[in-house]
Every structure is written in structure tokens, then in C-alpha cells.
Design a protein around this motif. Structure first.
Motif, PDB file in Angstrom:
ATOM      1  N   ARG A 259     -22.817  -4.123  -8.400  1.00  0.00           N
ATOM      2  CA  ARG A 259     -22.930  -4.001  -6.950  1.00  0.00           C
ATOM      3  C   ARG A 259     -22.430  -5.262  -6.259  1.00  0.00           C
ATOM      4  O   ARG A 259     -21.801  -5.207  -5.198  1.00  0.00           O
ATOM      5  N   LYS A 260     -22.687  -6.411  -6.852  1.00  0.00           N
ATOM      6  CA  LYS A 260     -22.192  -7.656  -6.283  1.00  0.00           C
ATOM      7  C   LYS A 260     -20.668  -7.636  -6.210  1.00  0.00           C
ATOM      8  O   LYS A 260     -20.081  -8.092  -5.222  1.00  0.00           O
ATOM      9  N   ALA A 261     -20.028  -7.077  -7.240  1.00  0.00           N
ATOM     10  CA  ALA A 261     -18.566  -6.992  -7.251  1.00  0.00           C
ATOM     11  C   ALA A 261     -18.062  -6.194  -6.056  1.00  0.00           C
ATOM     12  O   ALA A 261     -17.057  -6.557  -5.422  1.00  0.00           O
ATOM     13  N   LYS A 262     -18.750  -5.098  -5.722  1.00  0.00           N
ATOM     14  CA  LYS A 262     -18.335  -4.272  -4.584  1.00  0.00           C
ATOM     15  C   LYS A 262     -18.509  -5.024  -3.264  1.00  0.00           C
ATOM     16  O   LYS A 262     -17.642  -4.974  -2.382  1.00  0.00           O
ATOM     17  N   VAL A 263     -19.649  -5.705  -3.119  1.00  0.00           N
ATOM     18  CA  VAL A 263     -19.917  -6.426  -1.876  1.00  0.00           C
ATOM     19  C   VAL A 263     -18.898  -7.546  -1.688  1.00  0.00           C
ATOM     20  O   VAL A 263     -18.342  -7.722  -0.598  1.00  0.00           O
ATOM     21  N   VAL A 264     -18.637  -8.304  -2.764  1.00  0.00           N
ATOM     22  CA  VAL A 264     -17.674  -9.403  -2.684  1.00  0.00           C
ATOM     23  C   VAL A 264     -16.284  -8.866  -2.350  1.00  0.00           C
ATOM     24  O   VAL A 264     -15.545  -9.454  -1.552  1.00  0.00           O
ATOM     25  N   HIS A 265     -15.916  -7.730  -2.950  1.00  0.00           N
ATOM     26  CA  HIS A 265     -14.615  -7.117  -2.668  1.00  0.00           C
ATOM     27  C   HIS A 265     -14.489  -6.764  -1.189  1.00  0.00           C
ATOM     28  O   HIS A 265     -13.462  -7.046  -0.560  1.00  0.00           O
ATOM     29  N   ASN A 266     -15.520  -6.158  -0.634  1.00  0.00           N
ATOM     30  CA  ASN A 266     -15.463  -5.761   0.769  1.00  0.00           C
ATOM     31  C   ASN A 266     -15.447  -6.964   1.713  1.00  0.00           C
ATOM     32  O   ASN A 266     -14.786  -6.923   2.760  1.00  0.00           O
ATOM     33  N   LEU A 267     -16.133  -8.023   1.336  1.00  0.00           N
ATOM     34  CA  LEU A 267     -16.064  -9.247   2.132  1.00  0.00           C
ATOM     35  C   LEU A 267     -14.655  -9.835   2.057  1.00  0.00           C
ATOM     36  O   LEU A 267     -14.127 -10.333   3.066  1.00  0.00           O
ATOM     37  N   ALA A 268     -14.036  -9.775   0.879  1.00  0.00           N
ATOM     38  CA  ALA A 268     -12.663 -10.250   0.729  1.00  0.00           C
ATOM     39  C   ALA A 268     -11.727  -9.514   1.677  1.00  0.00           C
ATOM     40  O   ALA A 268     -10.857 -10.113   2.320  1.00  0.00           O
ATOM     41  N   TYR A 269     -11.935  -8.192   1.774  1.00  0.00           N
ATOM     42  CA  TYR A 269     -11.076  -7.411   2.674  1.00  0.00           C
ATOM     43  C   TYR A 269     -11.257  -7.838   4.121  1.00  0.00           C
ATOM     44  O   TYR A 269     -10.284  -7.883   4.888  1.00  0.00           O
ATOM     45  N   ARG A 273      -8.008  -8.903   6.364  1.00  0.00           N
ATOM     46  CA  ARG A 273      -7.517  -8.257   7.578  1.00  0.00           C
ATOM     47  C   ARG A 273      -7.558  -9.186   8.784  1.00  0.00           C
ATOM     48  O   ARG A 273      -6.936  -8.909   9.802  1.00  0.00           O
ATOM     49  N   ARG A 274      -8.248 -10.330   8.633  1.00  0.00           N
ATOM     50  CA  ARG A 274      -8.230 -11.347   9.691  1.00  0.00           C
ATOM     51  C   ARG A 274      -7.203 -12.438   9.415  1.00  0.00           C
ATOM     52  O   ARG A 274      -7.130 -13.428  10.147  1.00  0.00           O
ATOM     53  N   GLY A 275      -6.435 -12.260   8.335  1.00  0.00           N
ATOM     54  CA  GLY A 275      -5.349 -13.198   8.054  1.00  0.00           C
ATOM     55  C   GLY A 275      -5.752 -14.443   7.293  1.00  0.00           C
ATOM     56  O   GLY A 275      -4.933 -15.347   7.106  1.00  0.00           O
ATOM     57  N   ASP A 276      -6.999 -14.516   6.821  1.00  0.00           N
ATOM     58  CA  ASP A 276      -7.432 -15.667   6.013  1.00  0.00           C
ATOM     59  C   ASP A 276      -7.189 -15.319   4.541  1.00  0.00           C
ATOM     60  O   ASP A 276      -8.105 -14.951   3.800  1.00  0.00           O
ATOM     61  N   TYR A 277      -5.926 -15.446   4.108  1.00  0.00           N
ATOM     62  CA  TYR A 277      -5.526 -14.984   2.789  1.00  0.00           C
ATOM     63  C   TYR A 277      -6.036 -15.889   1.665  1.00  0.00           C
ATOM     64  O   TYR A 277      -6.237 -15.422   0.541  1.00  0.00           O
ATOM     65  N   VAL A 278      -6.247 -17.154   1.971  1.00  0.00           N
ATOM     66  CA  VAL A 278      -6.784 -18.060   0.950  1.00  0.00           C
ATOM     67  C   VAL A 278      -8.203 -17.644   0.575  1.00  0.00           C
ATOM     68  O   VAL A 278      -8.544 -17.515  -0.605  1.00  0.00           O
ATOM     69  N   MET A 279      -9.033 -17.400   1.598  1.00  0.00           N
ATOM     70  CA  MET A 279     -10.412 -16.979   1.326  1.00  0.00           C
ATOM     71  C   MET A 279     -10.450 -15.589   0.713  1.00  0.00           C
ATOM     72  O   MET A 279     -11.233 -15.334  -0.221  1.00  0.00           O
ATOM     73  N   SER A 280      -9.615 -14.666   1.203  1.00  0.00           N
ATOM     74  CA  SER A 280      -9.621 -13.310   0.636  1.00  0.00           C
ATOM     75  C   SER A 280      -9.188 -13.341  -0.824  1.00  0.00           C
ATOM     76  O   SER A 280      -9.771 -12.659  -1.668  1.00  0.00           O
ATOM     77  N   GLY A 281      -8.176 -14.162  -1.135  1.00  0.00           N
ATOM     78  CA  GLY A 281      -7.735 -14.267  -2.525  1.00  0.00           C
ATOM     79  C   GLY A 281      -8.830 -14.793  -3.429  1.00  0.00           C
ATOM     80  O   GLY A 281      -9.045 -14.296  -4.537  1.00  0.00           O
ATOM     81  N   TYR A 284     -11.444 -11.912  -3.792  1.00  0.00           N
ATOM     82  CA  TYR A 284     -10.931 -10.829  -4.633  1.00  0.00           C
ATOM     83  C   TYR A 284     -10.994 -11.241  -6.110  1.00  0.00           C
ATOM     84  O   TYR A 284     -11.343 -10.431  -6.978  1.00  0.00           O
ATOM     85  N   LYS A 285     -10.648 -12.492  -6.385  1.00  0.00           N
ATOM     86  CA  LYS A 285     -10.692 -12.962  -7.780  1.00  0.00           C
ATOM     87  C   LYS A 285     -12.119 -12.963  -8.304  1.00  0.00           C
ATOM     88  O   LYS A 285     -12.379 -12.589  -9.458  1.00  0.00           O
ATOM     89  N   GLN A 286     -13.075 -13.397  -7.459  1.00  0.00           N
ATOM     90  CA  GLN A 286     -14.483 -13.364  -7.877  1.00  0.00           C
ATOM     91  C   GLN A 286     -14.920 -11.940  -8.204  1.00  0.00           C
ATOM     92  O   GLN A 286     -15.647 -11.710  -9.186  1.00  0.00           O
ATOM     93  N   SER A 308      -3.048 -10.991  -1.290  1.00  0.00           N
ATOM     94  CA  SER A 308      -3.490 -12.251  -0.684  1.00  0.00           C
ATOM     95  C   SER A 308      -2.657 -13.419  -1.196  1.00  0.00           C
ATOM     96  O   SER A 308      -2.227 -14.288  -0.412  1.00  0.00           O
ATOM     97  N   CYS A 309      -2.442 -13.450  -2.506  1.00  0.00           N
ATOM     98  CA  CYS A 309      -1.663 -14.538  -3.099  1.00  0.00           C
ATOM     99  C   CYS A 309      -0.219 -14.532  -2.591  1.00  0.00           C
ATOM    100  O   CYS A 309       0.382 -15.592  -2.374  1.00  0.00           O
ATOM    101  N   PHE A 310       0.329 -13.344  -2.376  1.00  0.00           N
ATOM    102  CA  PHE A 310       1.695 -13.246  -1.851  1.00  0.00           C
ATOM    103  C   PHE A 310       1.760 -13.799  -0.429  1.00  0.00           C
ATOM    104  O   PHE A 310       2.644 -14.597  -0.096  1.00  0.00           O
ATOM    105  N   GLU A 311       0.813 -13.381   0.408  1.00  0.00           N
ATOM    106  CA  GLU A 311       0.826 -13.811   1.805  1.00  0.00           C
ATOM    107  C   GLU A 311       0.601 -15.313   1.939  1.00  0.00           C
ATOM    108  O   GLU A 311       1.217 -15.962   2.792  1.00  0.00           O
ATOM    109  N   ALA A 312      -0.289 -15.875   1.102  1.00  0.00           N
ATOM    110  CA  ALA A 312      -0.622 -17.297   1.204  1.00  0.00           C
ATOM    111  C   ALA A 312       0.199 -18.162   0.255  1.00  0.00           C
ATOM    112  O   ALA A 312      -0.004 -19.383   0.207  1.00  0.00           O
ATOM    113  N   LYS A 313       1.123 -17.515  -0.501  1.00  0.00           N
ATOM    114  CA  LYS A 313       1.961 -18.240  -1.466  1.00  0.00           C
ATOM    115  C   LYS A 313       1.094 -19.041  -2.449  1.00  0.00           C
ATOM    116  O   LYS A 313       1.341 -20.222  -2.724  1.00  0.00           O
TER     117      LYS A 313
END
Length: 412
Positions: A259-269, A273-281, A284-286, A308-313
Motif C-alpha cells: 500500500r505504501k508503494a501505491k501512495v508513494v506512486h500517486n504522490l510522485a504523480y 504534473r506540477r513540473g517538479d520532475y526531480v521530486m517525482s523521479g 517513482y523510484k521509491q 521524470s528522468c527524461f524531463e529533468a535530464k
């Protein structure tokens, strides 16, 4: 009545004819009537028959009477998703020979199907459902509604969200007394972007899970509720983040990494969608680290991580392509059409093949997204196509994409 069924069951197990069983005790005709519950008989006759069969009728009747209670215990464990208890009762019931002659065999089959769906084995569940499909109209109220619930869960597993809703909304809650089905309704409504209905059903499910003291399922329902309020103007992003973090803490307290994996995934999204690709990446990895590879759940987070990694290089293009190829290979191995499409698109994007990306999106991916009912992916795709066609000056195609987007929003 039960005594006759038990006598017949053990007689047949012992490969005895009615005449052989009754020799020296009573006639085969009398045995036949006892087994069918069509005659009275003395306690002496019953005791002699049981002695010949090597059974204690009192013991067998006690087991017979406990079957119903044990089946409801199993259902409760399945609803609460208590794995050890669920497995223990399942194994116990599999050893209960009297199940097949009880009036609860259909209930047992339905619970087996629900168990299989929870274990992500829809093909096995479907085979069980087919065994009882011809008798559904004659089922008692609870079993009839349980059948609808299981059928709705099967449609969910097949990503047929509209059919899932159509089936689940026919459940008579007063007859069924198991509001868990609202959670599955919420999941279907969420995928179709019917936010109000998703929130409404998730809240009803959450309240039920609270009533039965099942905190793990409360987390599941609150996850959907949180996703649905994320765009509410009355909720600031930091407030949404705090609620996500509280859910993550709840998962840690309950030792629930899935369940933690699902919550973390949704927070990553939310960060993505707010353009913070470093934090989302990072998130998502977690989430990936909490999931089993070669699963749809893992691929979902991998796809977000690579975007995320593509957008934030954050990764070199060679490494991005290598991991995307691995994702595509896994998707094809587990025969997942959706992720085969998503990783193929991602590879075009990573390689800078813009025209091929949008051609594939329009001709291959979008029709499947529509067919599977993934409203979010449909809307995202139509926005991308509108922006692309507008940029390259294809006004007619841009207008068509805009019309499709408006039509889909009106439908939902």
C-alpha cells in the motif's frame, strides 16, 4: 435431513451399495428413503448405520453445522485482506469433505472466485463463475449479490470499467450487507474520471472499513478520496502533500509496503504534473523499490520514473533507452497491451522521434486507451495531439482532437 445426506456421502465414499449398508439392519428401500429424507427412523437404526460406516453422527452434524460460519469467517478474512487467516481457512475448507453435499457449496465457489481475483488469477475465477452461471437466478439473496460483486471485480480485472459499474450498481445493499463493493465501484469511477462518484463511493467504503476495524482497507479508500480532491480549489498543494505523507506513515505503522508503494506512486504523480520532475523521479523510484519486478504495478512506476528522468535530464539517453527497452520486454512477456503501448511510445520520445511518437499515439495507442476505458490516458493523449497538430499547422487535425477532447469531457 442432514443425517440422510451424511449417510449417503459416507456410504458412497466406502463404495457400498444401499443393500450392503443395510444388511442386517434395514432394507435397501429404507436406506434410500433415509438418504432422501423421506422417512422416519429410530436412533438405533441410525447408530448401527454409523457404526458400519465408522462415523459419529453427532460429530459429523457439528461439522456440517459449522460450515456456514466458517465460510463467513473466510469471507470476512478476504474482505479485510488478512493473508494468514485467509490462507488458513482456505486450507481448512479444502479438507472439509462435507462441503460438497451442503447447501453452501455455491457460497464456497463464489468465495473461491473472489479469492482468486484478489490473488490476480482472473482466469481461474472465471472458470469458477461459469460453473454457477446457470443457477444464479435461484440463488439466495446474499449469494445472488455476492455473485454480482464477484462479477464486477472480474470486469475490473479485465479493465472493463463501464461493465464493472453496470454490474456493481445492481447490488442490493440491504440484502448483501457488505458495502465493500463501494470500494470497487470507486476504483472504476476513478479510472473513468467520474470524480464525484468516485469520492462518494470511496467515502462509503471508507466508513464501512472503519466500522469493521480494518485499517488497511481504510488506507485503500482514503487513497482514492485523496486523489479525487487533489484539484479542489479549497485544497492547497502542501495540504495534499501532508495528507499523502500521513497515509505513508499509516502504511509504515501497519507494515503494509504494497500500500505504501501505491501512495508513494500517486504522490510522485502529483509532483510530476506540477513540473517538479526531480521530486517525482525520486518518489517513482521509491515506489519501484517497494514492488516486485515483472508486474504491472512495477511497470507503472517505471514508466513514470523514466518520464521524470527524461524531463529533468537525470539519466543519460542510453540508460533511459536501456531501461525503457527492459520495460517493453517485461510488458510483452506478461502480455500487457497497455504497457507495451506506453513503453513503445516512451522509446519514440526518448529517441526524439516526434512524428513517429504522435503517429503511434494517434493510430495505435489512443484507440486502445479508448477501448480499455482509461479516461486519463485518453484525455492526456488528446491534449498532446491537439498541441502537436496546432504547432505543425494541421488545423483540421487539431480541431478534430479538440472536438474529441470536449466530447469526452461532456460524457464524463
Amino acid at each position: 435431513m442432514h443425517e440422510g445426506k451424511i449417510i449417503k456421502f459416507y456410504r458412497e465414499n466406502a463404495n457400498l451399495t444401499q443393500d450392503q449398508l443395510g444388511t442386517g439392519i434395514c432394507s435397501d428401500t429404507h436406506i434410500s428413503k433415509i438418504e432422501r429424507g423421506m422417512t422416519d427412523y429410530s436412533r438405533e437404526v441410525l447408530d448401527l448405520l454409523c457404526e458400519r460406516l465408522g462415523i459419529s453422527m453427532d460429530h459429523e452434524l457439528a461439522k456440517f453445522g459449522g460450515i456456514k460460519n466458517r465460510l463467513y469467517d473466510w469471507h470476512d478474512a478476504i474482505v479485510k485482506q488478512i493473508e494468514p487467516l485467509m490462507e488458513a481457512i482456505k486450507n481448512e475448507l479444502e479438507q472439509e469433505a462435507l462441503l460438497q453435499i451442503s447447501e453452501y457449496e455455491t457460497l464456497y465457489l463464489l468465495l473461491q472466485a473472489k479469492y482468486m481475483l484478489q490473488r490476480n488469477e482472473p482466469d481461474k475465477a472465471l472458470r469458477i463463475m461459469k460453473r454457477i452461471s446457470k443457477t444464479t437466478d435461484a440463488l439466495p439473496p446474499f449469494e445472488r449479490n455476492l455473485h454480482k460483486h464477484v462479477e464486477g471485480m472480474y470486469h475490473l480485472s479485465q479493465q472493463d470499467y463501464k461493465q464493472a459499474i453496470e454490474t456493481l450498481t445492481t447490488i442490493q445493499e440491504k440484502e448483501y450487507n457488505n458495502p465493500e463493493f463501494y470500494y470497487h465501484l470507486a476504483a472504476a469511477y476513478h479510472t473513468l474520471k467520474a470524480e464525484v462518484m468516485a469520492y462518494f463511493c470511496a467515502e462509503k467504503a471508507r466508513n464501512f472499513f472503519k466500522d469493521i476495524n480494518c485499517f488497511l482497507r481504510v488506507i485503500d479508500a482514503e487513497m482514492i478520496m485523496l486523489i479525487e480532491v487533489k484539484d479542489d480549489i479549497g485544497h492547497h498543494f502542501q495540504e495534499v502533500v501532508t495528507r499523502f505523507e500521513n497515509l505513508i506513515q499509516s502504511c509504515d505503522m501497519c507494515h503494509a509496503p504494497d500500500r505504501k508503494a501505491k501512495v508513494v506512486h500517486n504522490l510522485a504523480y502529483e509532483y510530476y504534473r506540477r513540473g517538479d520532475y526531480v521530486m517525482s523521479g525520486k518518489l517513482y523510484k521509491q515506489s519501484m523499490e517497494l514492488k516486485s519486478p515483472r508486474t504491472r504495478a512495477y511497470l507503472l512506476s517505471l514508466e513514470g520514473y523514466l518520464r521524470s528522468c527524461f524531463e529533468a535530464k537525470l539519466l543519460q539517453s542510453e540508460e533511459l533507452e536501456r531501461q525503457a527497452q527492459e520495460g517493453l520486454k517485461t510488458a510483452r512477456t506478461i502480455k500487457d497491451t497497455l504497457f507495451s503501448l506506453l513503453f513503445t511510445m516512451l522509446l519514440h520520445w526518448i529517441r526524439g522521434e516526434e512524428d513517429e511518437y504522435y503517429r503511434y499515439l494517434s493510430d495505435e495507442a489512443l484507440p486502445v486507451f479508448r477501448k480499455l476505458g482509461f479516461a486519463f490516458l485518453v484525455e492526456r493523449s488528446e491534449k498532446q495531439l491537439f498541441q502537436y497538430y496546432s504547432r505543425i499547422g494541421n488545423t483540421a487535425a487539431a480541431l478534430q482532437a479538440a472536438h474529441s477532447l470536449l466530447d469526452d469531457r461532456s460524457f464524463h
